[in-house]
Design an enzyme around this catalytic site. Structure first.
Site, PDB file in Angstrom:
ATOM      1  N   HIS A 323       0.837  -1.204   0.000  1.00 52.51           N
ATOM      2  CA  HIS A 323       0.000   0.000   0.000  1.00 52.51           C
ATOM      3  C   HIS A 323       0.875   1.259   0.000  1.00 52.51           C
ATOM      4  O   HIS A 323       0.663   2.169  -0.813  1.00 52.51           O
ATOM      5  CB  HIS A 323      -0.906  -0.010   1.239  1.00 52.51           C
ATOM      6  CG  HIS A 323      -1.574   1.297   1.509  1.00 52.51           C
ATOM      7  ND1 HIS A 323      -2.841   1.609   1.053  1.00 52.51           N
ATOM      8  CD2 HIS A 323      -1.155   2.389   2.199  1.00 52.51           C
ATOM      9  CE1 HIS A 323      -3.155   2.823   1.441  1.00 52.51           C
ATOM     10  NE2 HIS A 323      -2.158   3.320   2.144  1.00 52.51           N
ATOM     11  N   GLU A 324       1.859   1.313   0.917  1.00 49.71           N
ATOM     12  CA  GLU A 324       2.712   2.503   1.022  1.00 49.71           C
ATOM     13  C   GLU A 324       3.512   2.742  -0.256  1.00 49.71           C
ATOM     14  O   GLU A 324       3.643   3.878  -0.719  1.00 49.71           O
ATOM     15  CB  GLU A 324       3.661   2.359   2.214  1.00 49.71           C
ATOM     16  CG  GLU A 324       2.989   2.361   3.566  1.00 49.71           C
ATOM     17  CD  GLU A 324       2.225   3.652   3.837  1.00 49.71           C
ATOM     18  OE1 GLU A 324       2.669   4.718   3.374  1.00 49.71           O
ATOM     19  OE2 GLU A 324       1.181   3.589   4.508  1.00 49.71           O
ATOM     20  N   HIS A 327       1.725   4.455  -3.078  1.00 45.35           N
ATOM     21  CA  HIS A 327       1.751   5.921  -3.093  1.00 45.35           C
ATOM     22  C   HIS A 327       2.918   6.427  -3.941  1.00 45.35           C
ATOM     23  O   HIS A 327       2.789   7.423  -4.662  1.00 45.35           O
ATOM     24  CB  HIS A 327       1.873   6.467  -1.665  1.00 45.35           C
ATOM     25  CG  HIS A 327       0.621   6.321  -0.846  1.00 45.35           C
ATOM     26  ND1 HIS A 327      -0.586   6.854  -1.243  1.00 45.35           N
ATOM     27  CD2 HIS A 327       0.388   5.720   0.348  1.00 45.35           C
ATOM     28  CE1 HIS A 327      -1.500   6.591  -0.323  1.00 45.35           C
ATOM     29  NE2 HIS A 327      -0.948   5.891   0.636  1.00 45.35           N
ATOM     30  N   GLU A 403      -5.660   7.035  -0.984  1.00 44.38           N
ATOM     31  CA  GLU A 403      -5.644   5.840  -0.136  1.00 44.38           C
ATOM     32  C   GLU A 403      -6.351   4.671  -0.816  1.00 44.38           C
ATOM     33  O   GLU A 403      -5.876   3.529  -0.768  1.00 44.38           O
ATOM     34  CB  GLU A 403      -6.301   6.146   1.212  1.00 44.38           C
ATOM     35  CG  GLU A 403      -5.526   7.106   2.086  1.00 44.38           C
ATOM     36  CD  GLU A 403      -4.131   6.608   2.387  1.00 44.38           C
ATOM     37  OE1 GLU A 403      -3.980   5.405   2.669  1.00 44.38           O
ATOM     38  OE2 GLU A 403      -3.192   7.423   2.322  1.00 44.38           O
TER      39      GLU A 403
END
Length: 463
Positions: A323-324, A327, A403
């Site tokens: 997920h990070e 970004h 997100e």
């Protein structure tokens, strides 16, 4: 005797003063209304919604509800206090009084009364000292009462005070040359000083984004390389899979101050680093070790009942990092930097046109001088207040969108199941309350509520 510093209401100064103070109270009342709506959600949702079945246990739900209620009640009182203090500063001329005190201080040090740069540095330093003094009891109460009550605080009073002092000293060492540079550019930059001001702040921001993790953050927390093993190997493999230029992996000892967990990456170009909080790692955090020691003593009495560990396992940590790193892959960080810099150029441009507007200074009690930094504060904090509220709301929407995109990216890497379980674990570990008022959520939450994220990962639409 303290006298009022309110300008004549019929003058331009008076109209500016009333407009700024009025909007300040309007914003405060709006925020309190939203907080009231969310507080009502905490109070009314005693029974967990059916959608939380198999997601959150009743015991954890009750703990999260109690924690959220305590935080909301604390915020209610602290918010009222801060609003009254800020109003008092405006009404009774707090800014000109602090500026005058700063002038006396630099004269005592041997500077000329006309030395605006030293006086501005003193103004910032003394103002920060006063602000820290006022906020210290609130911070201490929140840490040792609210956080302590719910099992999050790991600080001792001595560590807390030492940490506060260290942060104040470091922040002043950083702020002083930056503030001096800002004032110098405003004074010497000519008609287009705002362009140079923007360039200077951009360089400063990039500089501290580069040096902060390596040289400043370690002053407050202990950073260690992630040990060799399965987790490190799998993280390096994940980074290579998406062509993330990973150079170093760190674990930060966040558990010495709080049980809350986090993970982030930093660095420019081909020099990226990933930082994991020890509280995020199930097999690394000392919280599980301490709790395990206690459990050994209690096993005989509790009939060998197993205590749930905090943190995430290896696959869940990889999902969180998926997920990070999403970004990064989707350029969310770069887009954020561009938005902030464009916004800063706009603010400085407006400041350039209002810099010498006398009624703006008179509205705040500066009738005989127009300090450059004071003008910058007035424009950025007060004149732009309505714009800032709208911008913040738009940035919140932008963040929520990012997100969801980052979650979808992790899902494409086949981490959907592990990301879902990680989100559930982290929400439980941090006692996040899963139910939100729609208006409060839309205005405040930069991260979507956990139920919305799980629906998106499972491709379910809200009924």
């Amino acid at each position: 005797m303290i006298s009022l510093a309110i300008p004549e209401l019929g003058s331009w100064e008076g109209k500016i003063f009333v407009g700024i103070l009025g909007f300040s109270w309007a914003t405060y009342m709006w925020e309190e209304y939203l907080a009231y709506r969310q507080r009502r959600v905490y109070k009314e949702n005693v029974i967990p919604p059916k959608e939380l079945k198999n997601i959150m246990e009743r015991e954890t739900y009750d703990k999260a509800r109690a924690y959220s209620l305590d935080k909301s009640k604390f915020g209610l009182v602290e918010g009222a206090f801060n609003q009254i203090v800020s109003t008092g500063i405006m009404v009774y001329g707090g800014f000109p009084a602090l500026w005058a005190a700063s002038g006396q201080f630099i004269q005592w040090l041997g500077f000329s009364p006309e030395a605006e740069i030293p006086q501005t540095v003193a103004f910032v330093c003394i103002g920060s000292l006063v602000n820290n003094f006022i906020s210290l009891p609130w911070s201490a109460y929140y840490t040792f009462k609210v956080e302590q009550k719910h099992g999050f605080n790991k600080q001792t009073p001595g560590f807390f005070l030492k940490d506060k002092l260290k942060k104040f000293v470091v922040s002043q060492l950083i702020a002083s040359p930056v503030v001096a540079g800002l004032v110098y550019i405003i004074k010497a930059g000519g008609d287009y000083f705002f362009v140079y001001l923007w360039g200077f702040t951009m360089v400063v921001v990039m500089f501290f984004m580069t040096v902060y993790p390596d040289y400043i953050a370690p002053l407050f927390d202990k950073y260690e390389p992630l040990p060799e093993g399965e987790l490190k190997s799998k993280i390096e493999k994940l980074a290579a899979q998406i062509e993330f230029p990973l150079t170093k992996l760190y674990v930060v000892e966040g558990s010495k101050r709080s049980a809350h967990s986090n993970a982030y990456f930093y660095g420019f170009f081909k020099n990226k680093r990933i930082v994991l909080y020890d509280t995020l790692l199930e097999e690394y955090t000392p919280l599980n070790e301490k709790e395990g020691d206690k459990e050994e003593k209690e096993e005989k009495e509790t009939d060998n009942k197993e205590k749930k560990k905090t943190g995430c396992n290896t696959d869940e940590v990889l999902a969180v990092l998926g997920h990070e790193l999403g970004h990064w892959k989707l350029n969310h960080v770069l887009k954020g930097i561009i938005i902030s810099q464009v916004n800063l150029l706009l603010v400085f441009s407006v400041f350039g046109s209002l810099y010498k507007y006398t009624p703006l200074y008179s509205a705040f009690g500066f009738h005989h001088s127009q300090p450059a930094f004071i003008g910058l504060i007035i424009v950025m904090q007060f004149v732009f207040a309505p714009y800032n509220e709208i911008l913040q709301f738009l940035l919140t929407m932008f963040s929520r969108h990012n997100e969801f995109q980052a979650d979808a990216f992790a899902k494409e890497l086949n981490h959907a199941t592990n990301l879902k379980s990680a989100l559930i674990k982290l929400n439980e570990d941090n006692l996040g309350f899963p139910v939100y008022d729609p208006l409060y959520s839309a205005w405040h939450l930069s991260h979507p509520p956990i139920l919305e994220r799980i629906r998106a990962l499972e491709d379910k639409k809200e009924e």
